[in-house]
Design a protein around this motif. Structure first.
Motif, mmCIF file in Angstrom:
data_model
loop_
_atom_site.group_PDB
_atom_site.id
_atom_site.type_symbol
_atom_site.label_atom_id
_atom_site.label_comp_id
_atom_site.label_asym_id
_atom_site.label_seq_id
_atom_site.Cartn_x
_atom_site.Cartn_y
_atom_site.Cartn_z
ATOM 1 N N GLU A 49 -62.309 59.568 -7.768
ATOM 2 C CA GLU A 49 -62.932 59.986 -9.024
ATOM 3 C C GLU A 49 -61.975 60.882 -9.813
ATOM 4 N N ARG A 50 -61.701 60.507 -11.055
ATOM 5 C CA ARG A 50 -60.724 61.256 -11.850
ATOM 6 C C ARG A 50 -61.226 62.631 -12.275
ATOM 7 N N ASP A 51 -62.552 62.805 -12.390
ATOM 8 C CA ASP A 51 -63.102 64.082 -12.848
ATOM 9 C C ASP A 51 -63.469 64.979 -11.667
ATOM 10 N N ALA A 52 -63.659 66.249 -11.972
ATOM 11 C CA ALA A 52 -63.984 67.245 -10.943
ATOM 12 C C ALA A 52 -65.484 67.237 -10.686
ATOM 13 N N VAL A 53 -65.954 66.257 -9.946
ATOM 14 C CA VAL A 53 -67.382 66.149 -9.651
ATOM 15 C C VAL A 53 -67.651 66.539 -8.198
ATOM 16 N N ASP A 54 -68.897 66.915 -7.930
ATOM 17 C CA ASP A 54 -69.350 67.157 -6.569
ATOM 18 C C ASP A 54 -70.793 66.699 -6.466
ATOM 19 N N HIS A 70 -72.172 61.959 -15.664
ATOM 20 C CA HIS A 70 -70.743 61.959 -15.427
ATOM 21 C C HIS A 70 -69.988 62.515 -16.630
ATOM 22 N N PRO A 71 -69.048 63.435 -16.410
ATOM 23 C CA PRO A 71 -68.316 64.022 -17.540
ATOM 24 C C PRO A 71 -67.591 62.989 -18.393
ATOM 25 N N GLY A 72 -67.196 61.868 -17.793
ATOM 26 C CA GLY A 72 -66.479 60.839 -18.532
ATOM 27 C C GLY A 72 -67.363 59.811 -19.185
ATOM 28 N N GLY A 130 -62.829 47.769 7.804
ATOM 29 C CA GLY A 130 -62.384 49.154 7.940
ATOM 30 C C GLY A 130 -62.636 50.026 6.731
ATOM 31 N N LYS A 131 -61.873 49.819 5.649
ATOM 32 C CA LYS A 131 -61.948 50.749 4.528
ATOM 33 C C LYS A 131 -62.121 50.014 3.204
ATOM 34 N N ALA A 132 -62.988 50.560 2.376
ATOM 35 C CA ALA A 132 -63.128 50.126 0.993
ATOM 36 C C ALA A 132 -62.828 51.316 0.100
ATOM 37 N N VAL A 133 -62.174 51.041 -1.026
ATOM 38 C CA VAL A 133 -61.882 52.079 -2.011
ATOM 39 C C VAL A 133 -62.593 51.731 -3.301
ATOM 40 N N VAL A 134 -63.380 52.670 -3.825
ATOM 41 C CA VAL A 134 -64.088 52.490 -5.088
ATOM 42 C C VAL A 134 -63.428 53.383 -6.130
ATOM 43 N N ILE A 135 -62.956 52.770 -7.207
ATOM 44 C CA ILE A 135 -62.340 53.525 -8.298
ATOM 45 C C ILE A 135 -63.442 53.887 -9.281
ATOM 46 N N GLY A 136 -63.791 55.168 -9.346
ATOM 47 C CA GLY A 136 -64.838 55.612 -10.250
ATOM 48 C C GLY A 136 -66.102 56.006 -9.514
ATOM 49 N N GLY A 137 -66.550 57.231 -9.748
ATOM 50 C CA GLY A 137 -67.722 57.740 -9.033
ATOM 51 C C GLY A 137 -68.915 57.982 -9.914
ATOM 52 N N SER A 138 -69.042 57.219 -10.993
ATOM 53 C CA SER A 138 -70.232 57.315 -11.832
ATOM 54 C C SER A 138 -71.302 56.372 -11.277
ATOM 55 N N TYR A 139 -72.286 56.035 -12.111
ATOM 56 C CA TYR A 139 -73.458 55.293 -11.621
ATOM 57 C C TYR A 139 -73.081 53.997 -10.911
ATOM 58 N N LEU A 176 -62.938 61.721 -3.318
ATOM 59 C CA LEU A 176 -61.689 62.345 -3.740
ATOM 60 C C LEU A 176 -61.817 62.682 -5.223
ATOM 61 N N PRO A 177 -62.265 63.906 -5.540
ATOM 62 C CA PRO A 177 -62.412 64.269 -6.954
ATOM 63 C C PRO A 177 -61.066 64.643 -7.566
ATOM 64 N N SER A 178 -61.054 64.713 -8.896
ATOM 65 C CA SER A 178 -59.852 65.102 -9.643
ATOM 66 C C SER A 178 -58.637 64.272 -9.224
#
Length: 448
Positions: free
Chosen positions: A37-42, A48-50, A8-17, A136-138
């Motif tokens: 994703e903790r930063d305001a990315v789109d 990545h800002p972080g 069903g669902k996977a959650v990935v913590i962090g949206g960098s490379y 899910l940004p920010s």
């Protein structure tokens, strides 16, 4: 839930490379993949800002490039159309080894150079275009949730605009990088994690992008990379010049216990102190440049998750959340791609049962084995900067490599073997083949 996506669902913590390439793999097996994703990315966000190292020269080794092309068909050609060149490692690199110039001959190893900014923007657009993936940004993950059996079954989150909430998941992936809180979360659950291994590199990087002549113009050189390799203890200053997209050079200067300046005059003077004159030549000719940036946190860190005996089901960690390499060796992005490929293969095997039991612990153990080679290469080199307490293995590797370089500058076939190994498309055993070892043991060393 579709039959070809058994979970069903996977959650990935962090949206960098690392999070992006992992999410791409998960999209083939899960009906929904949520990137937290903790930063305001789109989709238009590049580096990545972080990731402060995101503005410095990045190498995509041949193995990593091959994996990315399989996961994102056509990526290489898209980057080429933007001006990111593709070339043979031997023909396209002016490579100064500690003992002389490497042969400029074909090796059969094809690579491509680009900025991380361009790569990550394109990957993010491709990943977010997949219907299974939600961003899910920010939003910051604050912990893990578990069921009565101890299996991780989700994460707790906090966004800037909402009350804290939980996300349920069949699989949670920590791809949050070197600032990961996973070890603390595990400790809070009563799961002990051994202290991380750390080898300090004591290297500072200072980088800038500037204009490059179009390839069609006579002023473009016959190489796409100029490199001076750092090597303890004799070569404490080094640098790399990469041809990247949109007719630019990316130049990173390195200094061991030394800081390449950020002002224009000092930056050029540092480049002029190198034995490879190509970098200074092009810096001096620049007419347009982007901001100069410095990065000082270049240490190797390995969180030993593969040794945790009671590692919980439903949780895996990838990328810099597990192991951070000194960027000078260009391994990080390729290793993250290899981890994504490993996960892909393991998920395929688990589709036969439709169950994820045992996947997480098995994955971390295999990641431990995968990391051993690149970790050894990186840390053996960095340990040689310290004149005291050098391990026997590091001293042997340094001795062998020094003699190997003396052979390679005169023997294109040996150089080609070395190129295959450092690009992770050949086993290190290639460098210990009896014919190579004989040359290494009998070579007469000479100073360049």
């Amino acid at each position: 839930m579709r039959a070809d996506r058994p979970w069903g669902k996977a959650v990935v913590i962090g949206g960098s490379y690392a999070g992006l390439v992992t999410a791409r793999v998960l999209a083939d097996f899960f009906s929904e993949v949520v990137l937290v994703e903790r930063d305001a990315v789109d989709e238009d966000t590049g580096a990545h800002p972080g990731a402060p190292q995101g503005y410095h020269a990045h190498a995509m080794l041949a193995r990593g490039g091959e994996i990315l092309e399989r996961l994102f068909p056509g990526l290489r050609e898209e980057l080429r159309e933007e001006g990111a060149p593709v070339y043979d490692y031997g023909e396209g690199i002016d490579f100064l080894l500690p003992v002389g110039l490497a042969p400029r001959q074909r090796t059969g190893v094809r690579i491509q150079s680009f900025t991380r900014d361009e790569l990550e923007r394109r990957l993010r657009r491709k990943v977010l275009a997949l219907p299974q993936i939600t961003l899910l940004p920010s939003t910051r993950c604050t912990g893990l949730t578990r069921d009565s059996s101890g299996r991780v079954n989700g994460v707790t989150c906090r966004s800037q605009s909402e009350e804290p909430f939980e996300l349920a998941a069949d699989l949670v992936i920590d791809a949050s990088g070197r600032s990961s809180s996973l070890a603390d979360w595990l400790d809070g659950m009563g799961i002990g994690v051994p202290p991380k291994r750390t080898v300090k590199a004591k290297v500072t990087y200072t980088s800038m992008n500037f204009d490059r002549p179009a390839e069609s113009r006579p002023g473009h050189p016959d190489y796409y990379v100029a490199y001076q390799m750092p090597f303890a203890p004799s070569v404490p200053r080094a640098g790399v010049l990469l041809a990247v997209e949109r007719d630019r050079w990316t130049c990173s200067l390195f200094g061991f216990e030394d800081q390449p300046p950020t002002d224009d005059k000092g930056y050029l003077a540092f480049a002029e102190s190198l034995d490879n004159p190509r970098l200074a030549e092009h810096i001096a000719r620049r007419t347009v440049q982007e901001p100069t940036r410095r990065y000082t946190n270049a240490e190797n860190q390995w969180r030993l998750y593969h040794t945790v005996k009671d590692w919980p089901d439903g949780l895996i960690a990838v990328g810099d959340a597990v192991c951070v390499f000194n960027p000078v060796y260009g391994q990080g992005m390729t290793v993250a791609a290899m981890e994504a490929e490993l996960l892909q293969g393991m998920l395929k095997r688990h589709t036969t049962t439709g169950r994820l039991d045992g996947l997480a612990r098995g994955f971390q153990k295999k990641v431990g084995r995968l990391l051993l080679g690149p970790w050894t290469l990186s840390t053996n080199s960095d340990l040689m900067w310290n004149p005291k307490g050098q391990p026997l293995a590091a001293r042997f590797a340094h001795w062998y490599n020094t003699r190997l370089f003396h052979v390679a500058v005169k023997d294109a076939a040996v150089w080609a073997r070395f190129v295959r190994v450092v690009n992770m498309v050949g086993s290190p055993a290639l460098l210990f083949h009896p014919l190579v070892a004989l040359k290494v043991l009998t070579v007469t060393s000479r100073r360049r």
